[in-house]
Motif scaffolding. Structure first.
Motif, short mmCIF file in Angstrom:
data_model
loop_
_atom_site.label_atom_id
_atom_site.label_comp_id
_atom_site.label_asym_id
_atom_site.label_seq_id
_atom_site.Cartn_x
_atom_site.Cartn_y
_atom_site.Cartn_z
N LEU A 268 20.46 -15.42 11.30
CA LEU A 268 19.70 -16.57 11.78
C LEU A 268 19.91 -16.81 13.27
O LEU A 268 18.95 -17.10 14.00
CB LEU A 268 20.09 -17.83 10.99
CG LEU A 268 19.51 -17.91 9.57
CD1 LEU A 268 20.03 -19.14 8.86
CD2 LEU A 268 17.98 -17.93 9.62
N ARG A 269 21.15 -16.68 13.77
CA ARG A 269 21.37 -16.89 15.20
C ARG A 269 20.66 -15.83 16.01
O ARG A 269 20.11 -16.12 17.09
CB ARG A 269 22.87 -16.87 15.51
CG ARG A 269 23.61 -18.11 15.05
CD ARG A 269 25.05 -18.08 15.55
NE ARG A 269 25.10 -18.13 17.01
CZ ARG A 269 26.22 -17.88 17.72
NH1 ARG A 269 27.35 -17.56 17.08
NH2 ARG A 269 26.20 -17.97 19.01
N ALA A 270 20.66 -14.58 15.52
CA ALA A 270 19.96 -13.51 16.24
C ALA A 270 18.46 -13.76 16.25
O ALA A 270 17.78 -13.52 17.26
CB ALA A 270 20.27 -12.16 15.59
N VAL A 271 17.93 -14.26 15.14
CA VAL A 271 16.50 -14.57 15.08
C VAL A 271 16.16 -15.69 16.05
O VAL A 271 15.12 -15.66 16.75
CB VAL A 271 16.09 -14.95 13.64
CG1 VAL A 271 14.65 -15.49 13.61
CG2 VAL A 271 16.23 -13.75 12.72
N ALA A 272 17.03 -16.71 16.15
CA ALA A 272 16.80 -17.81 17.08
C ALA A 272 16.77 -17.30 18.53
O ALA A 272 15.93 -17.70 19.33
CB ALA A 272 17.86 -18.88 16.91
N ALA A 273 17.71 -16.41 18.86
CA ALA A 273 17.73 -15.84 20.21
C ALA A 273 16.51 -14.97 20.44
O ALA A 273 15.89 -15.00 21.51
CB ALA A 273 19.01 -15.03 20.41
N ALA A 274 16.14 -14.18 19.43
CA ALA A 274 15.00 -13.26 19.56
C ALA A 274 13.69 -14.02 19.73
O ALA A 274 12.76 -13.53 20.38
CB ALA A 274 14.92 -12.34 18.35
#
Length: 361
Positions: A268-274
């Motif tokens: 989820l954090r990677a998706v938010a950054a992406a």
């Protein structure tokens, strides 16, 4: 420069009796590294009109060429911007373009240089960008380039991330001779594609433009534009490893891509950054697709879910590239390809792309 390669003629034909115009056209040919054939009327050599890849017809000679076989690649060149009859004369000889000097000099020199370089279908150009730091974008970019070269495509790998440590290091070739980005920082206008290719390090059949170990942290956007345009003119495949930040230089790189791959760990954090990266990149690049690197850790998302959350199509799923330090691609990049799941992904990716097999440099 030789203009005969494997029976393919690369010598333009100039037809004019205007001494001043001839001098200008010869000057432009010399600037492009080409020695043209010159005539003053209908070509005396049988086949010259049909065989020349580009024919530059002075406005003074147009009437003498009526009746010759129609062909592509004829440019009618004049000086009088206010002469309405020039368009009629262009129609009579089947010219593709009407060009007035001096305004059209740069356009014409580019066309002459295209002839000298044998420019054909441009390279399919793919950019790879990490949705967050450590996602494995650089490893994927190298793998895509190595696989394209292994399959017989002329391949250029461009390191567009000055803070990434250098793709030459990742490919195990930091000591290989060849030019790096600082040598091209002042490039403007047109860069010769053949000269560019021959000047770069060659690693695993890939031509690589990377950074050196110096202090240069960026190149002007004009240089990025000129260098990437030169690489694309050679055909085959161009792979660009992009920085996560969007600045003037990366915008120039994005503008020349056919598609981009956004590498996103399924968290989820990677998706938010992406999402932030995708929003900025999407303002320039229309075709952006997601590549996920599935893990077996708790809370890992499915690739389809990552793509849905980002509102982008899913290009595929990779083995996890970012969960451990990136392995040296130099050890993996052999004549047999990258190998493993990563190699299979790259082979399948290129199999779906409209890139023909190209002769290697």
């Amino acid at each position: 420069m030789t203009c005969e390669v494997r029976g393919v003629r690369r010598t333009p034909l100039i037809v004019t009796e205007d001494v001043g115009l001839l001098d200008d056209l010869l000057r432009l040919c010399a600037a492009a590294g080409v020695r043209p054939e010159v005539g003053h009327g209908a070509p005396a050599t049988r086949g010259s009109w049909e065989a020349a890849p580009l024919v530059l017809v002075g406005d003074d000679a147009a009437r003498r060429l009526r009746g010759l076989a129609r062909r592509r690649g004829v440019v009618l060149v004049g000086r009088d911007q206010d002469d309405p009859g020039v368009w009629q004369r262009a129609v009579e000889i089947g010219a593709d373009h009407v060009l007035m000097l001096p305004d059209g000099e740069q356009w014409l020199m580019d066309r002459i240089a295209d002839v000298a370089e044998g420019v054909g279908r441009p390279a399919v150009t793919v950019g790879v960008i990490g949705g967050r730091g450590g996602a494995g974008a650089s490893t994927l970019a190298c793998a895509l380039a190595v696989e394209a070269a292994r399959a017989g495509r002329r391949t250029l790998l461009v390191d567009a991330d000055p803070l990434g440590g250098g793709l030459d290091v990742l490919l195990g070739g930091e000591t290989v001779d060849g030019l790096r980005w600082p040598a091209f920082a002042q490039s403007r206008g047109r860069v010769g594609s053949t000269a560019l290719e021959e000047s770069l390090p060659r690693l695993h059949d890939v031509r690589l433009l990377s950074w050196d170990r110096g202090d240069l942290a960026s190149v002007p956007p004009e240089a990025v534009r000129a260098v990437l345009a030169a690489g694309r003119r050679r055909g085959g495949a161009v792979v660009v490893d992009l920085p996560r930040r969007v600045d003037a230089g990366s915008v120039e790189a994005l503008a020349q891509l056919d598609l981009g791959l956004l590498v996103v760990p399924p968290e989820l954090r990677a998706v938010a950054a992406a999402r932030r990266v995708a929003g900025a990149v999407g303002m320039v690049l229309r075709d952006l697709r997601v590549v996920t690197a599935p893990t077996s850790g708790p809370g890992a998302l499915e690739g389809d879910e990552v793509a849905r959350l980002l509102g982008l199509p899913l290009a595929g799923e990779l083995p996890c590239l970012g969960s451990a330090p990136e392995p040296s691609m130099g050890a993996k990049a052999t004549k047999s390809g990258v190998g493993g799941p990563l190699g299979r992904f790259c082979a399948e990716f290129w199999g779906r792309m409209p890139v023909g097999s190209e002769e290697r440099a």
